[in-house]
Design a protein around this motif. Structure first.
Motif, PDB file in Angstrom:
ATOM      1  N   ILE A   1       1.930   1.550   6.823  1.00  5.52           N
ATOM      2  CA  ILE A   1       1.866   0.305   7.332  1.00  5.52           C
ATOM      3  C   ILE A   1       0.488  -0.328   7.650  1.00  5.52           C
ATOM      4  O   ILE A   1       0.093  -1.512   7.662  1.00  5.52           O
ATOM      5  CB  ILE A   1       2.942  -0.197   8.197  1.00  5.52           C
ATOM      6  N   GLU A   2      -0.386   0.604   8.263  1.00  4.91           N
ATOM      7  CA  GLU A   2      -1.416   0.064   9.254  1.00  4.91           C
ATOM      8  C   GLU A   2      -2.769  -0.678   8.440  1.00  4.91           C
ATOM      9  O   GLU A   2      -3.411  -1.560   8.797  1.00  4.91           O
ATOM     10  CB  GLU A   2      -2.000   1.411  10.061  1.00  4.91           C
ATOM     11  N   GLY A   3      -3.000  -0.262   7.483  1.00  7.64           N
ATOM     12  CA  GLY A   3      -4.294  -0.539   6.690  1.00  7.64           C
ATOM     13  C   GLY A   3      -5.418   0.015   7.576  1.00  7.64           C
ATOM     14  O   GLY A   3      -5.424   0.796   8.281  1.00  7.64           O
ATOM     15  N   ALA A   4      -6.728  -1.035   7.624  1.00  6.06           N
ATOM     16  CA  ALA A   4      -7.576  -0.607   8.464  1.00  6.06           C
ATOM     17  C   ALA A   4      -8.229   0.495   8.317  1.00  6.06           C
ATOM     18  O   ALA A   4      -8.430   1.255   9.505  1.00  6.06           O
ATOM     19  CB  ALA A   4      -7.097  -1.172  10.015  1.00  6.06           C
ATOM     20  N   VAL A   5      -8.152   1.308   7.067  1.00  3.02           N
ATOM     21  CA  VAL A   5      -8.733   2.540   7.096  1.00  3.02           C
ATOM     22  C   VAL A   5     -10.039   2.984   7.538  1.00  3.02           C
ATOM     23  O   VAL A   5     -10.112   4.316   7.627  1.00  3.02           O
ATOM     24  CB  VAL A   5      -8.333   3.081   5.607  1.00  3.02           C
ATOM     25  N   ASP A   6     -10.843   1.940   7.433  1.00  2.00           N
ATOM     26  CA  ASP A   6     -12.572   2.696   7.949  1.00  2.00           C
ATOM     27  C   ASP A   6     -12.608   1.541   8.980  1.00  2.00           C
ATOM     28  O   ASP A   6     -13.980   1.330   9.136  1.00  2.00           O
ATOM     29  CB  ASP A   6     -13.240   2.454   6.673  1.00  2.00           C
ATOM     30  N   ILE A   7     -11.860   1.360  10.117  1.00  2.00           N
ATOM     31  CA  ILE A   7     -12.250   0.280  11.120  1.00  2.00           C
ATOM     32  C   ILE A   7     -12.008   1.199  12.430  1.00  2.00           C
ATOM     33  O   ILE A   7     -11.374   2.005  12.361  1.00  2.00           O
ATOM     34  CB  ILE A   7     -11.289  -0.922  11.190  1.00  2.00           C
ATOM     35  N   ASP A   8     -12.963   0.881  13.238  1.00  2.00           N
ATOM     36  CA  ASP A   8     -13.026   1.572  14.641  1.00  2.00           C
ATOM     37  C   ASP A   8     -12.889   2.842  14.647  1.00  2.00           C
ATOM     38  O   ASP A   8     -12.217   3.237  15.427  1.00  2.00           O
ATOM     39  CB  ASP A   8     -11.713   0.843  15.467  1.00  2.00           C
ATOM     40  N   GLY A   9     -13.961   3.278  14.010  1.00  2.00           N
ATOM     41  CA  GLY A   9     -13.974   4.827  13.715  1.00  2.00           C
ATOM     42  C   GLY A   9     -13.072   5.806  13.100  1.00  2.00           C
ATOM     43  O   GLY A   9     -13.263   7.011  13.114  1.00  2.00           O
ATOM     44  N   ARG A  10     -12.168   5.193  12.448  1.00  2.00           N
ATOM     45  CA  ARG A  10     -11.263   6.068  11.629  1.00  2.00           C
ATOM     46  C   ARG A  10     -12.125   6.574  10.495  1.00  2.00           C
ATOM     47  O   ARG A  10     -12.424   5.911   9.745  1.00  2.00           O
ATOM     48  CB  ARG A  10     -10.096   5.223  11.194  1.00  2.00           C
TER      49      ARG A  10
ATOM     50  N   VAL B   1      -4.895  -1.554   2.652  1.00  2.00           N
ATOM     51  CA  VAL B   1      -4.241  -2.821   3.556  1.00  2.00           C
ATOM     52  C   VAL B   1      -2.916  -2.492   3.831  1.00  2.00           C
ATOM     53  O   VAL B   1      -2.696  -2.814   5.244  1.00  2.00           O
ATOM     54  CB  VAL B   1      -4.786  -4.158   2.892  1.00  2.00           C
ATOM     55  N   ALA B   2      -2.481  -2.127   2.936  1.00  2.00           N
ATOM     56  CA  ALA B   2      -0.833  -2.043   3.346  1.00  2.00           C
ATOM     57  C   ALA B   2      -0.231  -3.148   3.977  1.00  2.00           C
ATOM     58  O   ALA B   2      -0.549  -4.271   3.413  1.00  2.00           O
ATOM     59  CB  ALA B   2      -0.618  -0.738   4.144  1.00  2.00           C
ATOM     60  N   CYS B   3       0.410  -3.142   5.096  1.00  2.00           N
ATOM     61  CA  CYS B   3       1.074  -4.398   5.950  1.00  2.00           C
ATOM     62  C   CYS B   3       0.062  -4.861   6.847  1.00  2.00           C
ATOM     63  O   CYS B   3       0.507  -5.664   7.562  1.00  2.00           O
ATOM     64  CB  CYS B   3       2.347  -3.881   6.420  1.00  2.00           C
ATOM     65  N   ASP B   4      -1.352  -4.480   6.791  1.00  2.00           N
ATOM     66  CA  ASP B   4      -2.194  -4.850   7.770  1.00  2.00           C
ATOM     67  C   ASP B   4      -1.734  -4.893   9.256  1.00  2.00           C
ATOM     68  O   ASP B   4      -2.101  -5.677  10.026  1.00  2.00           O
ATOM     69  CB  ASP B   4      -2.616  -6.353   7.206  1.00  2.00           C
ATOM     70  N   HIS B   5      -0.836  -3.716   9.540  1.00  2.00           N
ATOM     71  CA  HIS B   5      -0.312  -3.810  10.874  1.00  2.00           C
ATOM     72  C   HIS B   5      -1.145  -3.723  11.984  1.00  2.00           C
ATOM     73  O   HIS B   5      -1.148  -4.168  13.047  1.00  2.00           O
ATOM     74  CB  HIS B   5       0.681  -2.709  10.635  1.00  2.00           C
ATOM     75  N   TYR B   6      -2.369  -2.913  11.608  1.00  2.00           N
ATOM     76  CA  TYR B   6      -3.418  -2.687  12.534  1.00  2.00           C
ATOM     77  C   TYR B   6      -3.765  -4.159  13.319  1.00  2.00           C
ATOM     78  O   TYR B   6      -3.997  -4.231  14.266  1.00  2.00           O
ATOM     79  CB  TYR B   6      -4.743  -2.029  11.687  1.00  2.00           C
TER      80      TYR B   6
ATOM     81  N   ASN C   1       6.711  -1.321   2.759  1.00  2.00           N
ATOM     82  CA  ASN C   1       5.374  -0.514   2.990  1.00  2.00           C
ATOM     83  C   ASN C   1       4.990   0.377   1.883  1.00  2.00           C
ATOM     84  O   ASN C   1       5.764   0.231   0.653  1.00  2.00           O
ATOM     85  CB  ASN C   1       5.370  -0.016   4.123  1.00  2.00           C
ATOM     86  N   PHE C   2       3.761   1.006   2.210  1.00  2.00           N
ATOM     87  CA  PHE C   2       3.380   1.949   1.097  1.00  2.00           C
ATOM     88  C   PHE C   2       4.351   3.089   0.777  1.00  2.00           C
ATOM     89  O   PHE C   2       4.050   3.961   1.665  1.00  2.00           O
ATOM     90  CB  PHE C   2       1.875   2.139   1.322  1.00  2.00           C
ATOM     91  N   GLU C   3       4.962   3.292  -0.211  1.00  2.00           N
ATOM     92  CA  GLU C   3       6.033   4.232  -0.398  1.00  2.00           C
ATOM     93  C   GLU C   3       5.498   5.485  -1.088  1.00  2.00           C
ATOM     94  O   GLU C   3       5.762   5.822  -2.241  1.00  2.00           O
ATOM     95  CB  GLU C   3       7.108   3.896  -1.046  1.00  2.00           C
ATOM     96  N   TRP C   4       4.324   5.922  -0.499  1.00  2.00           N
ATOM     97  CA  TRP C   4       3.675   7.536  -1.076  1.00  2.00           C
ATOM     98  C   TRP C   4       3.413   7.198  -2.545  1.00  2.00           C
ATOM     99  O   TRP C   4       2.758   6.432  -2.762  1.00  2.00           O
ATOM    100  CB  TRP C   4       4.585   8.573  -0.292  1.00  2.00           C
ATOM    101  N   ALA C   5       3.888   8.216  -3.136  1.00  2.00           N
ATOM    102  CA  ALA C   5       3.564   8.139  -4.625  1.00  2.00           C
ATOM    103  C   ALA C   5       4.043   7.136  -5.428  1.00  2.00           C
ATOM    104  O   ALA C   5       3.734   6.787  -6.468  1.00  2.00           O
ATOM    105  CB  ALA C   5       4.061   9.676  -5.115  1.00  2.00           C
ATOM    106  N   TYR C   6       4.891   6.441  -4.955  1.00  2.00           N
ATOM    107  CA  TYR C   6       5.373   5.094  -5.482  1.00  2.00           C
ATOM    108  C   TYR C   6       4.716   3.745  -5.424  1.00  2.00           C
ATOM    109  O   TYR C   6       4.790   2.833  -5.688  1.00  2.00           O
ATOM    110  CB  TYR C   6       6.997   4.986  -5.218  1.00  2.00           C
ATOM    111  N   GLY C   7       3.703   4.099  -4.234  1.00  2.00           N
ATOM    112  CA  GLY C   7       2.880   2.899  -3.982  1.00  2.00           C
ATOM    113  C   GLY C   7       4.009   1.607  -3.438  1.00  2.00           C
ATOM    114  O   GLY C   7       5.102   1.855  -2.679  1.00  2.00           O
ATOM    115  N   TYR C   8       3.653   0.497  -3.818  1.00  2.00           N
ATOM    116  CA  TYR C   8       4.359  -0.713  -3.239  1.00  2.00           C
ATOM    117  C   TYR C   8       5.414  -1.102  -4.200  1.00  2.00           C
ATOM    118  O   TYR C   8       6.129  -1.957  -3.984  1.00  2.00           O
ATOM    119  CB  TYR C   8       3.376  -1.943  -3.105  1.00  2.00           C
TER     120      TYR C   8
END
Ligand code: FCB
Length: 470
Positions: free
Chosen positions: A41-50, A73-78, A428-435
């Motif tokens: 759900i979070e997205g924001a994969v390269d933000i704030d040091g991740r 991006v996923a659900c942009d929950h971040y 949300n992003f369902e792993w190998a099935y994506g969205y």
């Protein structure tokens, strides 16, 4: 109509009437929750040091995930976390199960905490508590820092110690407010899907590595429980979430009974026995040895692994009917055409949940059990969207109701089931099935990130209320 859902078959009749929110057998103080996980759900994969996790790498590998979807991006929950907590509060649920992204909290998987990463979860916990929602933190829901995979990942013993350090960092920061801790989510999936079958990150296909991963996940769990207890003030609730197989033999033929024994060994006892009883099942060790694979147990490991726990988390979606395959030692799953299936093709079998819970309570030391995940993907686009914009996901609602009733029956048979977390709070992003697969009780329009509670969410709210009023 306020939603822009495609209606694949607008004339399709709804499959059932909405179920009654009165669920038999659940107590007034039953815990009602919803669950998510960080990468989904979070997205924001390269933000704030991740830094990247194995799921960033895997999902960006062409062909690994349906439609080449990824969690960037996923659900942009971040960025939308306070709104999402408000949504949860609007559903009147008691608890929220989330996971922390290890590479957000401790980039690269070792060294000091990343303050900005931890701050995010700190704010999440405060938002939840301000709305009277109990946080249930899962430390590991599959997103291993890529750097740790680069030096061997879970098949390497050192990863267990890295996990313990990470657990201590998180528990040290949030433990003044978070009482409920789940070390691992479904170690079966981390090990077997990730290292044997390769359909999940990191996508390896090496059975020996998968079995080593199982043991090191167990070890990491035990070490993490010790660290949690060392830094979190009492009363702490520490547990683990498994997805044990509920296995039935296809017939009484001895070869099928033995196939069921093997499937139960690899899908349930290989996990529950070391963690809850401090020993690996001898027959499973013998089966593995025949395949030339050893579990890399060192002196003292099983004492660490079998830490006393406060609860057991169980995720349940389907059960398995198995038979002996053509080659010796091979087990095959026998489809049950009379059972309806979800959009995942997963057979719907609520009785399997009753059987699983009663069996675990009978065969293992008594522990409170929480259903930390249960839910279903259905093709919401096929449903009518009402004039008010409601998503009439009657299939999903019936699935939840039938499984809650199955939990109620297990309670009546003596299983100490104390709560239920719907998977998932939102699509949300369902792993190998994506969205492509939607498990949410809240619909997410990925183009606009608009959230719309489905009928199942409103029903869950009503069911929780009805139970509390008993
Ligand atoms: C479980 C996972 C969860 C979700 C559901 C459908 O195995 O823990 O993240 O993908 O399946």
């Amino acid at each position: 109509m306020t939603l822009d859902l495609r209606s694949a078959d607008p004339g399709r009749p709804l499959p059932h009437a909405l179920p009654d929110p009165e669920i038999h057998g659940l107590p007034r103080d039953f815990v009602w929750g919803a669950a998510t996980s960080a990468y989904q759900i979070e997205g924001a994969v390269d933000i704030d040091g991740r830094t990247p996790s194995i799921w960033d790498t895997f999902s960006h590998t062409p062909g690994a995930v349906e439609n080449d979807d990824h969690g960037d991006v996923a659900c942009d929950h971040y960025h939308r976390m306070p709104d999402d907590v408000r949504l949860l509060a609007g559903l009147g649920l008691d608890a929220y199960r989330f996971s922390l992204s290890w590479p957000r909290v401790q980039p690269g998987g070792r060294g000091p905490a990343n303050a900005k990463g931890l701050d995010f979860y700190d704010r999440l916990v405060d938002e939840l508590l301000a709305k009277d929602i109990t946080p249930w933190a899962t430390l590991y829901h599959w997103d291993l820092p890529q750097e740790l995979e680069d030096v061997g990942g879970w098949p390497e013993r050192d990863t267990a110690y890295r996990f313990a350090d990470y657990a201590e960092l998180v528990a040290g920061r949030l433990g003044d407010r978070v009482r409920h801790w789940i070390t691992l989510n479904e170690p079966f999936c981390s090990a077997i899907l990730g290292y044997q079958i390769g359909c999940h990150a990191p996508g390896r296909k090496d059975f020996g590595a998968a079995v080593r991963a199982v043991h090191h996940l167990h070890l990491g769990h035990g070490l993490a429980v010790q660290r949690i207890r060392s830094v979190v003030p009492a009363p702490v609730q520490a547990g683990i979430t498994f997805n044990p197989s509920q296995v039935y033999a296809a017939s009484d033929a001895p070869e099928n009974i033995d196939a069921a024994r093997r499937a139960d060994g690899m899908g349930l006892r290989l996990y529950l026995d070391p963690v809850l009883r401090g020993q690996y099942p001898q027959d499973v060790l013998a089966d593995l040895a025949q395949l030339g694979v050893d579990v890399p147990v060192e002196a003292g490991d099983l004492d660490v692994i079998a830490q006393p726990l406060d609860f057991l988390g169980i995720n349940y979606y389907l059960s398995d009917v198995v038979a002996a395959g053509d080659e010796p030692g091979r087990t095959v799953r026998i489809p049950q055409p009379d059972r309806p299936v979800t959009a995942m093709g997963w057979e719907i079998h609520p009785q399997g949940l009753t059987d699983l819970l009663t069996r675990i309570s009978r065969d293992y030391p008594a522990l409170p059990i929480y259903l930390t995940e249960n839910g279903a993907a259905f093709d919401d686009s096929a449903y009518d969207v009402s004039a008010e914009g409601r998503i009439e996901d009657v299939d999903r609602t019936a699935y939840l109701a039938d499984h809650l009733a199955a939990a109620g029956r297990a309670r009546e048979a003596g299983a100490d089931v104390r709560g239920f977390f719907a998977w998932s709070l939102m699509d949300n992003f369902e792993w190998a099935y994506g969205y492509a697969k939607r498990f949410g009780i809240v619909h997410v329009d990925y183009a606009t990130q608009r959230r719309t509670p489905k009928q199942s969410a409103l029903w869950l709210r009503d069911a929780a209320q009805a139970t509390r009023k008993r």
